[in-house]
Enzyme design. Structure first.
Site, PDB file in Angstrom:
ATOM      1  N   ASP A 218     127.295  40.341  41.043  1.00 53.25           N
ATOM      2  CA  ASP A 218     126.841  39.757  42.308  1.00 53.25           C
ATOM      3  C   ASP A 218     125.361  39.428  42.163  1.00 53.25           C
ATOM      4  OD1 ASP A 218     126.447  39.317  45.279  1.00 53.25           O
ATOM      5  OD2 ASP A 218     128.513  40.011  45.303  1.00 53.25           O
ATOM      6  N   HIS A 241     124.818  36.469  40.370  1.00 55.46           N
ATOM      7  CA  HIS A 241     124.730  35.369  41.321  1.00 55.46           C
ATOM      8  C   HIS A 241     123.300  34.915  41.562  1.00 55.46           C
ATOM      9  CE1 HIS A 241     128.898  36.437  43.271  1.00 55.46           C
ATOM     10  NE2 HIS A 241     128.956  36.189  41.981  1.00 55.46           N
TER      11      HIS A 241
END
Length: 392
Positions: A218, A241
């Site tokens: 993430d 991310h």
């Protein structure tokens, strides 16, 4: 024979050094019963060391020697008598292998209402989260999972040198804290591990994150509401991310984000580079005063992105627009390669258009096709060479 005057001079020094030795407080978790075999529950030994250090009227050190220590959900709470507690970790702390033991408890290791705590050493915090990741990947009904290390309502905190691996959810959370330094940490989790942000900051001020390597499934670093005076520098991010301000604007009444610097960061194979993300919902939140500087993109999918229409699955926010006001954001000296054709995307709110966006010395190349930029409800200016051509 010591002359009388010398005796007078030596006595205070002797008393001073004697008191210094007498008040040196180190609490070894093994001495207090911890067993570093990876299977014996050492939770109570860690809590005993914490209680002793917290109750010390002098600076104290908790020492974790080499070995593997199984530790369950543990809350290290203040207010402590000591204003300086060092936690020197040379071993590995293991969360329970059965993810169900702590996965519904929000966090694994949490410090609350503490001041002057420093965690350092070459040790590791292993959240053993792979079982929970597999549960989520299977489509079953699974708990959210536990954060590995959380500081809340705390001041003057330092985290340095340690490694965090395979957290069930976020690896480090800094919530409602002031004056926090995260230096030289390593975060390691697979690129497909869900919700395993490296470091998450919210409702905190004067936070510094430097010289760290973060690989996760993430955000490498996520920045939540109420964050002010945040400095991020010398970070290697990937997989993951990217570094995200947000998501913001879930609540109508929400604190803003102000004075954030992100500089000298390399993004390698990330889903995003530098991102600002807000829910497509009414909110009085804001983002103001952000500098993204000296950034290298290595095949990042969305190198520069403002995403104000975030509404995954169309739940809770259909046919709405973001109320978060984004202004005074500077992108300076950002270069490298984009894995997608749209290397710069500013998708801003039609209710609160982005303003004061500055692009300076940008050079982003597409991997296959020439890179381009896209702007919706965004205004600003350009300085120096900007590639792809700016749409501002």
């Amino acid at each position: 024979m010591v002359k009388p005057m010398m005796r007078v001079l030596l006595t205070p020094l002797f008393i001073f050094f004697s008191l210094s030795l007498a008040t040196a407080a180190t609490y070894d978790v093994v001495t207090l019963g911890a067993i570093g075999d990876g299977t014996s529950d050492s939770t109570n030994s860690f809590l005993s060391a914490w209680r002793a250090a917290c109750d010390s009227v002098c600076p104290a050190t908790i020492y974790v020697p080499p070995g593997q220590y199984l530790v369950g959900k543990t809350v290290f709470s203040g207010v402590c008598k000591s204003s300086a507690i060092d936690i020197h970790i040379n071993g590995t702390l293991l969360a329970p292998a059965d993810y169900r033991v702590i996965s519904s408890l929000d966090n694994w290791l949490v410090f609350e209402r503490v001041t002057g705590v420093s965690i350092y050493g070459g040790g590791t915090l292993n959240g053993q989260g792979t079982g929970l990741w597999a549960c989520k990947a299977s489509g079953q009904s699974c708990p959210m999972g536990a954060t590995t290390l959380e500081f809340t309502n705390s001041n003057n905190i330092s985290i340095s040198g340690i490694t965090l691996v395979n957290s069930q959810m976020f690896h480090i959370v800094i919530d409602s804290c002031n004056n926090v330094k995260v230096l030289g940490v390593t975060v390691q989790a697979s690129g497909n591990s869900p919700n395993t942000d490296g470091i998450h900051i919210a409702s905190s001020s004067e936070v510094t994150i430097m010289n760290s390597n973060i690989a996760t499934g993430d955000d490498c670093i996520s920045i939540g509401p109420g964050t002010t005076n945040l400095w991020i520098e010398q970070i290697n991010c990937g997989p993951g991310h990217g570094i995200s301000i947000g998501s913001l604007g879930w609540a109508l009444e929400e604190s803003g984000v102000r004075n954030v610097t992100v500089k000298t960061v390399t993004f390698t194979g990330t889903q995003n580079g530098v991102r600002i993300k807000t829910w497509a919902k009414p909110s009085n939140g804001f983002v103001n005063g952000v500098l993204f500087q000296h950034i290298t993109m290595v095949n990042a999918a969305n190198p520069i992105v403002i995403q104000q229409n975030y509404c995954p699955g169309g739940h809770d926010c259909p046919n709405q627009v973001s109320g978060v006001k984004i202004s005074n954001v500077t992108y300076q000296d950002i270069h490298g390669s984009s894995a997608t054709q749209v290397a710069m995307k500013f998708d801003c709110s039609n209710e609160q258009p982005c303003s004061g966006i500055i692009l300076e010395d940008i050079n982003l190349e597409g991997s296959n096709l020439p890179a381009k930029s896209s702007c919706v409800n965004a205004a600003g200016s350009n300085l120096g060479v900007v590639v792809p051509p700016s749409c501002l």
